[in-house]
Design a protein around this motif. Sequence first.
Motif, mmCIF file in Angstrom:
data_model
loop_
_atom_site.group_PDB
_atom_site.id
_atom_site.type_symbol
_atom_site.label_atom_id
_atom_site.label_comp_id
_atom_site.label_asym_id
_atom_site.label_seq_id
_atom_site.Cartn_x
_atom_site.Cartn_y
_atom_site.Cartn_z
ATOM 1 N N MET A 21 -12.346 7.873 -59.276
ATOM 2 C CA MET A 21 -12.713 6.487 -59.555
ATOM 3 C C MET A 21 -12.947 6.301 -61.055
ATOM 4 O O MET A 21 -12.552 5.279 -61.617
ATOM 5 N N VAL B 96 -12.190 -0.738 -55.488
ATOM 6 C CA VAL B 96 -11.633 0.115 -54.433
ATOM 7 C C VAL B 96 -11.656 -0.641 -53.106
ATOM 8 O O VAL B 96 -10.674 -0.645 -52.360
ATOM 9 N N ARG C 32 -19.965 7.915 -52.228
ATOM 10 C CA ARG C 32 -20.145 8.372 -53.613
ATOM 11 C C ARG C 32 -21.518 9.001 -53.844
ATOM 12 O O ARG C 32 -21.668 9.893 -54.666
ATOM 13 N N LEU D 9 -6.761 4.922 -54.229
ATOM 14 C CA LEU D 9 -6.908 5.744 -55.434
ATOM 15 C C LEU D 9 -5.645 6.531 -55.788
ATOM 16 O O LEU D 9 -5.655 7.332 -56.719
#
Length: 73
Positions: free
Chosen positions: A17, A27, A42, A61
């Motif tokens: 990220m 995202v 995360r 991603l």
Amino acid sequence: MNKSVSTIFIKNLNKRMGELNFTAVKVSASCNLSRNTINSLREGKAKMVKFSTIAELCKALYVHPSYFFKEDQ
């Protein structure tokens, strides 16, 4: 050093990220996951990660699922 799979996953998710300069909001807009889900992942607060969640993260991603589990990234 032997790290846990969850620690490696969190490190690689945050790293990717950062590389893309993506926030959880960005995202979330790119896949079928909520901002809260992404932030939980995360921060290591998620107890379990579904394969479908990993697939959505990969789509957003631009990585292969194995990216998240490689210790030497």
